[in-house]
Scaffold this motif. Structure first.
Motif, short mmCIF file in Angstrom:
data_model
loop_
_atom_site.label_atom_id
_atom_site.label_comp_id
_atom_site.label_asym_id
_atom_site.label_seq_id
_atom_site.Cartn_x
_atom_site.Cartn_y
_atom_site.Cartn_z
N PHE B 89 -8.97 29.41 27.51
CA PHE B 89 -8.21 28.23 27.93
C PHE B 89 -6.90 28.65 28.58
N GLY B 256 -4.56 22.54 34.00
CA GLY B 256 -3.57 23.47 33.45
C GLY B 256 -3.64 23.53 31.93
N GLU B 259 -2.33 20.05 28.40
CA GLU B 259 -3.00 19.22 27.40
C GLU B 259 -3.35 19.99 26.14
N LEU B 260 -3.29 21.32 26.20
CA LEU B 260 -3.78 22.13 25.08
C LEU B 260 -3.18 21.72 23.75
N LYS B 263 -3.89 17.86 22.77
CA LYS B 263 -5.28 17.66 22.37
C LYS B 263 -5.61 18.46 21.13
N ILE B 265 -3.67 19.08 18.60
CA ILE B 265 -3.22 18.33 17.43
C ILE B 265 -4.12 17.13 17.20
#
Lengths: 545, 309
Positions: B89, B256, B259-260, B263, B265
């Motif tokens: 990712f 990119g 959002e890591l 999302k 959490i």
């Protein structure tokens, strides 16, 4: 000053260095559906699939793609009938032992034949506890499946005992624990899809990129740019290839539904499913009867869970009063806005009965009646030795629509019954947790049927079932469901299911609100798209004029 | 200097360790379960999933396990993807966020400084008011409104730029503008007040008295001295921008890493939460270090600790 300009210059150089190196693959996009004479369907998958392995898939963000690139023993026609897929025919005398005969001309996208071995391998892979497949329990109908999936050791012996065996290249024998009336339909579900055994054994990571991906459906995976786009191409080895008209399908990954809708309007998409449509746009398209807007029934119900362990909601009369003292039509027309039918029973329309539609035959089990609701509330409270319903929390997962519905219920119950309720929103994962542990009073809930049979809704509420969050228990109900699980006479079975639904709705551990619909937009040049009631739209037979 | 760098490096490791430990604890204490059993999922399936990701083991074991793999730069698998690991990712998403963030910070710094200087130089004149109105708009209009506004006019109505996705340089223009508005406004205000302070210093009067030209004074004396506060915040701003914005990236469909964390959490995807926090911390620590070095270079009065002369 020199230092200062040095900083600026070096930053610019840095920027130029980065510019252009973060784009993957070719640039530029074509605007129309038809380019270079190719028919390309362009749509949005909303979120990145967690996997494209059919045995590991968990939800529609995975399965929408998977359903178009794989096919099971059976498949479903645009009319919703279970029809031959990879299998040409099948037979079963007792509904327990099944023999499937594969078609002669079925091939993988690399030209190798699809064999019964591939099915046996795929199903056992799903059940292997080490695969940790989320949907493994979809295969628990098989003999020895649950035992194998729950095992810690002695795996080899348990694997051999699972009731699926390739008798030869083209014959598959399946043994179930008991006759399952909807088993044939289950074999069209993605957890039952085959996997190319030779490939999977030689390359365990085959499903992680488009490079080595092999499938057996109408399309094959051509390109997978993570979080950007998934490209499918027609599978020329598919047995029915003359009926597949699209050359390519592009599924972008755009999370924001407003952006997706704008891209549809600017022609970058030519089909959008419900998830990519902003809720207010759905309402608008529906009212203006836009020719690009399509909607149909969806096998799903919006309902409330009432925790039957909490006083005074342990009393059915109180729960009935809540159910009667709301205006479902107002909720549907003012809040949901997708043309959803209000639910006066639990099982949604679209499931065939012995004759006609199951829901149609049920009719309305709930009557909204204020006077009766007030009377029931008073009686119920007296029986519980209480003078009024204490104020409680309404639990919902954070979402604008759920919030608006919660507010409407809050207002209706306050006005109609004098009940005070406060709204509490939590994240979805937290809500599921709290419902499991009974840490709630009334909560928003929803259910999408796994297969087209009333059982997929009704077996949720047998005593002790894992989604029985109201923790409700009724002996007669349990007996009826148990009977229907194995009954072979269709009429008696449906009768039992109707009876069970009536008990469930009358006792009201759950309060149905409305039946979902499945909106969809596509350009008028597109034909042949169909939507089954428990699935995402299918573009298998789609064409672009 | 080397001694200083070494010392800072050790501190960085310690800071990272603290970040990991605190995040790990908070993450496991918040309610919610990555495999919360929706629907009819049986106990066995739930157990298999937890076992597969070692979530069935005691927290301390999970913790040491995580630290050991982290030392080898392995952020672990994502609980919600069978295809990509947390490393994948970051590897695929970071170049995209870095590209967008770099463009945005450049635009913000250049425009912000120009606005700030013009405002301070023309204090209480219309240029000042105009610049500050722009700055207030930049700070108070949320980025998602700015983004929707830009898309609506520049993409849908006038068709100058594409609506969304990440395919060519033209696709980067609107998100860059949307992303840079806030930091631009921030820098403009900071630059203005710091300029005003510098302009009132004695040496500015001396320069004027010496008969130097206004523009010469402005560039050679004022800006150079006023820029320090901007440099201070630049580290945090840059770290913020190059690690991606959840809102901007989701509105513009940019693949990119913005959002890591969010999302992660939302899904209770523990390795993703930890991985993105650690990665973000590493970048922030690194940038603050660079800024500290840059100080000594910009202002000879400042000396790094450990250099005793």
């Amino acid at each position: 000053m020199k230092k200062f300009s040095f900083i600026i210059v070096s930053m610019l150089v840095l920027a130029l260095f980065f510019t252009g190196c973060s784009f993957s693959g070719k640039t530029g996009s074509t605007q129309s559906g038809k380019n270079e004479g190719k028919k390309v369907l362009k749509t949005n998958n909303s979120s990145e699939p967690g996997t494209l392995h059919p045995g590991l898939a968990e939800g529609t963000h995975d399965s929408w793609v998977i359903n178009h690139i794989f096919e099971g023993l059976t498949t479903r026609s645009p009319e919703g009938k279970t029809v031959p897929g990879m299998a040409e025919s099948w037979e079963s005398k007792d509904g327990i032992t099944w023999i499937f005969h594969l078609k002669d001309n079925v091939k993988w996208s690399n030209g190798e034949p699809v064999t019964a071995d591939d099915f046996e391998y795929a199903w056992k892979y799903v059940l292997n506890p080490k695969s940790s497949s989320y949907y493994a329990f979809q295969l628990y109908y098989l003999k020895g499946a649950k035992e194998y999936n729950s095992a810690k050791d002695n795996l080899k012996a348990l694997e051999d005992a699972v009731g699926v065996k390739a008798l030869d290249d083209k014959t598959l024998k399946v043994e179930l624990t008991s006759p399952v009336p909807y088993f044939l339909e289950l074999t069209s579900f993605y957890t039952y899809y085959p996997v190319n055994k030779k490939l999977a054994e030689s390359n365990p990571d085959w499903y992680k990129s488009a490079d080595h991906f092999v499938s057996n459906g109408p399309f094959q995976l051509k390109e997978w740019k993570h979080k950007e786009i998934i490209k499918l191409a027609k599978n020329n080895y598919y047995y029915e290839k003359e009926n597949i008209h699209l050359d390519e399908v592009e599924l972008a990954i755009i999370t924001d539904s407003n952006t997706a809708w704008q891209m549809y309007q600017s022609g970058e998409f030519n089909l959008l499913p419900e998830k990519s449509l902003p809720p207010d746009i759905i309402g608008k398209l529906l009212t203006e009867k836009n020719p690009e807007f399509h909607t149909g029934p969806y096998l799903s119900t919006y309902y409330l869970d009432v925790n039957t362990d909490v006083k005074p909601f342990n009393n059915p009369k109180i729960r009935q009063a809540l159910s009667m003292a709301m205006d479902r039509k107002a909720i549907v027309t003012n809040i949901a806005q997708g043309g959803q039918p209000p639910a006066y029973s639990f099982i949604p329309p679209g499931i065939p009965d012995v004759s006609g539609d199951f829901q149609g035959n049920t009719g309305n089990l709930i009557k909204e009646d204020l006077a009766e609701a007030k009377r029931l509330l008073k009686e119920g409270l007296a029986e519980e030795g209480m003078s009024k319903v204490p104020s409680f929390n309404y639990l919902y997962n954070t979402d604008e629509k759920h919030k608006a519905i919660g507010e409407a219920l809050q207002e209706m119950w306050r006005k109609n019954l004098g009940i005070e309720m406060t709204l509490e929103n939590v994240e979805q994962q937290v809500k599921l947790d709290r419902q499991k542990t009974g840490d709630y009073v009334i909560s928003r809930a929803g259910w999408v049927g796994d297969y087209v049979d009333p059982m997929t809704f009704l077996d949720l509420f047998i005593t002790g079932a894992s989604y029985n969050d109201p923790n409700w228990s009724n002996k007669e109900y349990d007996t009826l469901i148990q009977f229907a699980q194995t009954a072979t006479d269709k009429k008696e079975r449906m009768n039992a299911l109707h009876k069970a639904e009536k008990i469930l709705v009358d006792e009201a551990p759950i309060i149905p609100i409305y039946f979902y619909t499945k909106p969809l937009v596509y350009k008028e040049s597109i034909t042949g798209v169909f939507t089954l009631i428990n699935d995402e739209p299918s573009f298998k037979y789609a064409d672009i004029k | 200097m080397l001694k200083y760098i070494f010392k800072r490096f050790l501190w960085s490791i310690l800071t990272l360790w603290a970040v990991i430990t605190v995040t790990f604890m908070i993450m496991h204490f918040i309610p919610g379960d990555p495999f919360a059993r929706e629907g009819t999922m049986p106990e066995a399936v739930y157990k298999n999933l937890n076992e597969h990701y070692h979530l069935d083991q005691p927290l301390f074991i999970q913790y040491t396990r995580y630290l050991t793999s982290l030392i080898q730069f392995d952020f672990g698998p994502s609980l919600k993807s069978n295809t990509m690991t947390v490393n994948d990712f970051i590897k695929q998403g970071f170049p995209v966020s870095l590209h967008l963030g770099t463009q945005a910070i450049l635009l913000a710094v250049v425009l912000g400084m120009i606005l700030g200087v013009v405002a301070a130089y023309n204090r209480n004149k219309w240029q000042d008011y105009l610049s500050m109105i722009l700055a207030i708009v930049g700070i108070s209009v949320p980025s998602f409104i700015m983004a929707t506004f830009l898309i609506n006019f520049f993409a849908v109505k006038w068709g100058i730029f594409p609506v969304a996705t990440w395919k060519s340089w033209a696709h980067t223009v609107l998100p860059t503008i949307a992303l840079s508005m806030m930091p631009m406004a921030f820098i403009a205000r900071l630059m203005r007040s710091s300029m005003l302070e510098v302009l009132s210093q004695d040496y500015m009067i001396t320069a004027k008295a010496k008969g130097l030209k206004g523009k010469f004074i402005l560039i050679h004396y004022a800006i150079k001295n006023a820029i320090l506060p901007v440099v201070t915040v630049l580290g945090i701003l840059t770290a913020n921008l190059i690690t991606g914005s959840f809102i901007i990236e989701s509105i513009f469909g940019i693949p990119g890493i913005g959002e890591l964390f969010v999302k992660g959490i939302f899904n209770r995807d523990y390795p993703v939460i930890l991985g993105s926090t650690v990665f973000y911390s590493m970048i922030l620590i690194f940038l603050i270090f660079i800024i500290d070095i840059a100080y000594t270079w910009l202002d000879p009065r400042i000396k790094v600790i450990g250099e005793n002369n």
